[in-house]
Enzyme design. Structure first.
Site, PDB file in Angstrom:
ATOM      1  N   ASP A 188       0.788  -1.250   0.000  1.00 37.00           N
ATOM      2  CA  ASP A 188       0.000   0.000   0.000  1.00 37.00           C
ATOM      3  C   ASP A 188       0.820   1.300   0.000  1.00 37.00           C
ATOM      4  O   ASP A 188       0.457   2.259   0.706  1.00 37.00           O
ATOM      5  CB  ASP A 188      -0.965   0.017   1.195  1.00 37.00           C
ATOM      6  CG  ASP A 188      -1.961  -1.123   1.172  1.00 37.00           C
ATOM      7  OD1 ASP A 188      -1.937  -1.920   0.219  1.00 37.00           O
ATOM      8  OD2 ASP A 188      -2.765  -1.225   2.116  1.00 37.00           O
ATOM      9  N   LYS A 242      -6.643  -4.755  -3.271  1.00 39.47           N
ATOM     10  CA  LYS A 242      -7.302  -5.400  -2.128  1.00 39.47           C
ATOM     11  C   LYS A 242      -8.317  -4.441  -1.498  1.00 39.47           C
ATOM     12  O   LYS A 242      -8.023  -3.264  -1.303  1.00 39.47           O
ATOM     13  CB  LYS A 242      -6.254  -5.845  -1.100  1.00 39.47           C
ATOM     14  CG  LYS A 242      -5.417  -4.718  -0.489  1.00 39.47           C
ATOM     15  CD  LYS A 242      -4.313  -5.323   0.376  1.00 39.47           C
ATOM     16  CE  LYS A 242      -3.534  -4.309   1.163  1.00 39.47           C
ATOM     17  NZ  LYS A 242      -4.264  -3.540   2.151  1.00 39.47           N
ATOM     18  N   CYS A 249      -2.113  -2.535   7.785  1.00 40.53           N
ATOM     19  CA  CYS A 249      -2.087  -3.462   6.637  1.00 40.53           C
ATOM     20  C   CYS A 249      -0.878  -4.388   6.625  1.00 40.53           C
ATOM     21  O   CYS A 249      -0.981  -5.529   6.169  1.00 40.53           O
ATOM     22  CB  CYS A 249      -2.222  -2.677   5.337  1.00 40.53           C
ATOM     23  SG  CYS A 249      -3.882  -1.977   5.170  1.00 40.53           S
TER      24      CYS A 249
HETATM   25  C1  C5J Z   1      -3.078   0.538   5.552  1.00 40.03           C
HETATM   26  C2  C5J Z   1      -4.832   1.764   6.624  1.00 40.03           C
HETATM   27  N1  C5J Z   1      -2.546   0.337   4.359  1.00 40.03           N
HETATM   28  N2  C5J Z   1      -4.064   2.177   7.634  1.00 40.03           N
HETATM   29  N3  C5J Z   1      -4.332   1.045   5.604  1.00 40.03           N
HETATM   30  O1  C5J Z   1      -2.435   0.316   6.564  1.00 40.03           O
HETATM   31  O2  C5J Z   1      -6.014   2.044   6.608  1.00 40.03           O
END
Ligand code: C5J
Length: 234
Positions: free
Chosen positions: A32, A137, A170
Site C-alpha cells: 500500500d 485489495k 495493513c
Molecule cells: C493501511 C490503513 N494500508 N491504515 N491502511 O495500513 O487504513
C-alpha cells in the site's frame, strides 16, 4: 524466476533469530505505498493523520526494491481501495469515525481510496514495472478477497519479505494472514512506517515476540547484506 546458476541462498540477520532463505522461493511484498496514504489530501490525511510520518520508509524500500529487481526476485505491490460503485466497501468501513472526507468522496487526488483515481496509485518513487504483480485489495490484509494466494502458488513462493504502510494495520494484518497460510515472513523494520511511531515499534515487537510468533524482523541493511553474500544451493 531466478536463473539456476545464480547463488540463491541467503541468511538474514533477523530478530528473534537469523533466517535462511532461498531467494528463488521468496517474494518482495510491498504493501500500500499509495498516494492516498503517503500524500496530503488522501485517505490517511482525511482520517486526521500526519502523513509525513510515513516518508521514512520510501528510501529503504527503494533500495531493496532495486536489489530485488537486480536479482530477478518476484516483486508484488498491493493497493488498498474500492470499486467506483463501492460494492466492495462495507458500510462498517465507509461510515467509521469522523474523517474530513469519506471513502468515495471527491478529494484533491480524485475520489478517496477508489481504484483508478490518482490517489489510489502507487507513489512514483516505487512505481511498479509492467512485469511486476499488483494486487488490488479491498481490506487491510492482502489475502482477503484477492488473488494473492494463486500468485504465490504459481511462482512457488514460500517466503515473503514484507514492507510498506502502515506497520500496525495493513502490514501486520497481511503478515498474520500469511503466517496462518504457512508463509515465512521477514518484515523490514525501516521499510515500514506508521502515522504513530509508537504503533510502528509495537507492531514490529508483536511480530518478533514469543520466538517470532508471526515472523521475523530485519532492517533493509540486513536484507541487502544477505542478498550480497548469497551462496549457491547444494
Ligand atoms: C493501511 C490503513 N494500508 N491504515 N491502511 O495500513 O487504513
Amino acid at each position: 524466476m531466478l536463473s539456476s546458476s545464480k547463488p540463491t541462498l541467503g541468511v538474514i540477520s533477523a530478530e528473534p533469530e537469523p533466517i535462511k532463505l532461498d531467494w528463488a522461493s521468496t517474494a518482495l511484498l510491498i504493501i500500500d505505498m499509495q498516494r492516498d496514504f503517503m500524500e496530503p489530501g488522501g485517505f490517511g490525511e482525511t482520517l486526521g493523520n500526519d502523513v509525513s510520518q510515513l516518508a521514512r520508509a520510501v528510501k529503504p524500500i527503494g533500495v531493496v526494491l532495486k536489489a530485488a529487481r537486480d536479482t530477478g526476485m518476484l516483486v508484488i505491490h498491493t493497493r488498498e481501495g474500492h470499486l467506483p460503485d463501492l460494492s466492495d466497501a462495507p458500510p462498517a468501513k465507509v461510515e467509521r469515525g469522523a474523517p474530513s472526507l469519506r471513502i468515495g468522496d471527491p478529494g484533491p487526488m480524485g475520489r478517496i481510496l477508489i481504484r483508478g483515481e490518482a490517489g489510489h496509485d502507487i507513489i512514483p518513487e516505487l512505481y511498479p514495472l509492467d512485469s511486476e504483480v499488483v494486487i488490488d485489495k479491498p481490506g487491510k490484509g492482502a489475502f482477503y478477497a484477492t488473488e494473492l494466494t494463486d500468485v504465490l502458488e504459481k511462482y512457488g513462493i514460500e517466503n515473503l519479505l514484507v514492507c510498506g504502510v502502515t506497520t500496525e494495520v495493513c502490514v501486520n494484518t497481511t503478515v498474520r494472514e500469511a503466517n496462518d497460510r504457512g508463509y515465512r515472513c521477514v518484515v523490514m523494520s525501516d521499510g515500514c512506517a506508521s502515522y504513530f511511531p509508537e504503533f510502528h515499534e509495537m507492531g514490529l515487537k508483536m511480530i518478533k515476540a514469543q520466538g517470532g510468533i508471526f515472523g521475523w524482523v530485519a532492517d533493509s541493511a540486513a536484507v541487502l547484506e544477505a542478498m550480497k553474500t548469497s551462496t549457491t544451493q547444494g
